[in-house]
Structures are given as structure tokens and as C-alpha cells.
Write a protein that holds these residues in place. Structure first.
Motif, PDB file in Angstrom:
ATOM      1  N   ARG A 148       0.917  -1.252  -0.135  1.00 10.46           N
ATOM      2  CA  ARG A 148       0.083  -0.189  -0.126  1.00 10.46           C
ATOM      3  C   ARG A 148       0.867   1.284  -0.166  1.00 10.46           C
ATOM      4  NH1 ARG A 148      -2.500  -4.133  -0.746  1.00 10.46           N
ATOM      5  NH2 ARG A 148      -4.996  -4.157  -0.150  1.00 10.46           N
ATOM      6  N   THR A 149       2.081   1.212  -0.331  1.00 11.30           N
ATOM      7  CA  THR A 149       3.078   2.255  -0.426  1.00 11.30           C
ATOM      8  C   THR A 149       2.841   3.100  -1.680  1.00 11.30           C
ATOM      9  OG1 THR A 149       4.663   1.318   0.910  1.00 11.30           O
ATOM     10  CG2 THR A 149       5.339   3.019  -0.293  1.00 11.30           C
ATOM     11  N   ARG A 168       0.959   5.830   2.836  1.00 11.41           N
ATOM     12  CA  ARG A 168       0.272   4.526   2.291  1.00 11.41           C
ATOM     13  C   ARG A 168      -0.879   5.024   2.159  1.00 11.41           C
ATOM     14  NH1 ARG A 168       0.949  -0.350   4.890  1.00 11.41           N
ATOM     15  NH2 ARG A 168      -1.053  -0.026   6.252  1.00 11.41           N
TER      16      ARG A 168
END
Length: 105
Positions: A28-29, A47
Motif C-alpha cells: 500500500r505504499t 500508504r
């Protein structure tokens, strides 16, 4: 985390898109944001799942898209946007996430 050529390709493809789009890693970066997303304050290195409000992430299909190796789409919880998760070919842990408002249909 991802080859710079992928980021460059993302910008060539998505910077002129009229809605927000982000290149995101499986964890989720956020790896890249298009111009519209940057204008909205979205940042590389953040994120995506931490973006408020938490309920906006209900129905996220990123993991399913990456597992299947093909794009997924669905409505946001409010029904006001169609969201898309599209895996990047050759980068098993990276996808493009964007959405469009339903009132444009």
C-alpha cells in the motif's frame, strides 16, 4: 522498490488523466502520483490505506487484482465513484489505482 522506468511510464500514461491516479505497491505504499493526485495533496511514500476516511477503503480489490493478475473495478461505498485496480504487467506487486465519478456517466 520499483524500477524507475515503471515510474516514468506511469507518468507518461497518467499525468494528463483528468482524475487522480496512483502507482501503488502491494504493501500500500504509493510509488507515484499523477498531476491531479498531487494537486489533491496525495504524496509518494504515503500508504494509500492511511488516507481518510477509513470507510472509503471498504471494498478495496487491490489484493484480488494482484492475485488474479488482472484488473478489478467496483463502486466506492458512497456509490459516487467507480474505482479501478490494474496490475502492472511484469511487476507482480505493483498496481495502478484510479477512479472516476459516476456523475460523468
Amino acid at each position: 522498490m520499483v524500477d524507475e522506468k515503471i515510474v516514468e511510464s506511469f507518468h507518461r500514461m497518467w499525468d494528463t488523466f483528468p482524475e487522480r491516479a496512483r502507482l501503488i505497491h502491494r504493501d500500500r505504499t504509493v510509488l507515484a502520483v499523477n498531476r491531479k493526485a498531487a494537486e489533491m495533496g496525495m504524496k509518494v511514500g504515503a500508504r494509500c490505506i492511511d488516507d481518510p476516511p477509513p470507510e472509503a477503503h471498504r471494498g478495496c480489490k487491490a489484493a484480488d487484482a494482484l492475485k488474479a493478475g488482472e484488473g478489478r473495478y467496483g463502486l466506492n461505498p458512497a456509490g459516487t465513484r467507480i474505482r479501478f485496480w490494474i496490475p502492472v504487467d511484469g511487476c507482480k506487486d505493483v498496481y495502478v489505482h484510479f477512479s472516476i465519478p459516476t456523475d460523468h456517466l
